[in-house]
Design an enzyme around this catalytic site. Structure first.
Site, PDB file in Angstrom:
ATOM      1  CG  ASN A 181      -2.017   1.290   1.118  1.00 19.74           C
ATOM      2  OD1 ASN A 181      -2.196   2.003   1.768  1.00 19.74           O
ATOM      3  ND2 ASN A 181      -2.691   0.969  -0.108  1.00 19.74           N
ATOM      4  N   GLY A 199       5.973   8.334   0.894  1.00 14.81           N
ATOM      5  CA  GLY A 199       7.013   8.095   1.931  1.00 14.81           C
ATOM      6  C   GLY A 199       7.929   6.961   1.603  1.00 14.81           C
ATOM      7  CG  HIS A 200       6.152   2.899   1.295  1.00 20.02           C
ATOM      8  ND1 HIS A 200       4.748   3.077   1.486  1.00 20.02           N
ATOM      9  CD2 HIS A 200       6.456   1.986   2.446  1.00 20.02           C
ATOM     10  CE1 HIS A 200       4.312   2.683   2.517  1.00 20.02           C
ATOM     11  NE2 HIS A 200       5.208   1.955   3.242  1.00 20.02           N
TER      12      HIS A 200
END
Ligand code: PAF
Length: 286
Positions: free
Chosen positions: A33, A37-38
């Site tokens: 998901n 930020g990832h």
């Protein structure tokens, strides 16, 4: 499109091939998901390695019995597209059986004593055992030289650093700055649980951390500053698990550099955040 690998032998073959060619391998462990930020983790890792593996695995052993494992958002197709666009080389997406061949009840568990029983560990018993266990497995599976983790999970980074040092994993950790929305809310997959009212209240979490830091800087005791910040959060509609100031290594705060950490709930949604700060020694003591 990015290669999606679900079989351990296939993963090993790819990574071994890269290493034979002298390429450095990096890992971005995630539960999927994915949000900006990832992708910031991928960007931060890129200068340090030649090939990037991202893992997507919603790890059952780090969820408590009444937590959100079943409803945790799973978006594998969108994740694969996003990782492809971010320039990742391989998506490691093991099944629960591949990750835990003996089943989650009989699995070998990594337990990091001490720092796992405070803060989030006190409110989520067993959570960090699950995190340490799966991250140890991911390190053994992918064998990265460098692995990127977000600083939003400050205590998680501390637990993993402790495990890496103690078990001599040949991996360097790359902690990456917290990615925030324009209003200060730290990016998290759980933010999407928030309805419009809760989303409007949520930035109070970051404001509580900044006012806690500012109160310490103005000479308030840690205890008084923590109480003021918790009261502000309750007034904004949060149920507070904790809001505490600690030394950078999570020991009790004794002035100077530190980190303010919070976990609080808006309805069923539990959010965490933290703020690292630096003062001259002697300030904010108490
Ligand atoms: O931070 C996370 O997303 C998870 O705790 C991690 C490190 C991927 C382990 O499941």
């Amino acid at each position: 499109m990015i290669d999606i690998v679900q079989d351990l032998a296939a993963l090993r073959a790819r990574v071994t091939g890269w290493k034979r060619d002298g390429l450095r391998v990096g890992l971005v462990p995630t539960m999927g998901n994915l949000h900006p930020g990832h992708y910031a983790l991928v960007d931060a890792l890129r200068p340090h390695v030649d090939r990037i593996v991202a893992s997507v695995f919603v790890n059952p052993t780090q969820f408590g019995p009444h937590e959100d494992f079943d409803r945790y958002p799973r978006t594998p197709e969108a994740d694969a597209r996003g990782l492809d666009a971010a320039g990742c080389d391989l998506l490691w997406m093991p099944s629960v059986d591949t990750m835990y061949p003996l089943g989650v009840e009989r699995t070998v568990t990594v337990r990091v004593p001490g720092i796992t029983t405070i803060l989030d560990g006190a409110h989520r018993p067993g959570h960090f055992d699950g995190v340490a266990t799966v991250v140890a497995r991911l390190f053994n599976q992918v064998q990265p030289e460098v692995a990127a983790f977000g600083r939003k999970d400050y205590q998680q980074v501390a637990v993993i650093a402790h495990m890496v040092a103690e078990l001599a994993f040949p991996v360097r950790l790359l902690p990456v700055a917290i990615s925030r929305e324009a209003d200060g809310l730290a990016r998290s997959s759980r933010n999407q649980y928030l309805d419009a009212d809760a989303r409007a209240r949520a930035p109070a979490l970051y404001r509580a951390l900044t006012s806690l830091r500012d109160a310490l800087g103005a000479g308030q005791s840690a205890a008084a500053a923590e109480t003021g910040a918790a009261d502000a959060l309750r007034a904004a509609g949060f149920e507070v698990d904790y809001i505490e100031v600690r030394a950078p290594d999570l020991a009790p705060y004794a002035g100077g550099d530190g980190v303010a950490l919070v976990a609080a709930r808006l309805g069923r949604t539990r959010l965490i955040d933290n703020l690292e700060f630096s003062f001259g020694a002697g300030d904010g003591r108490g």
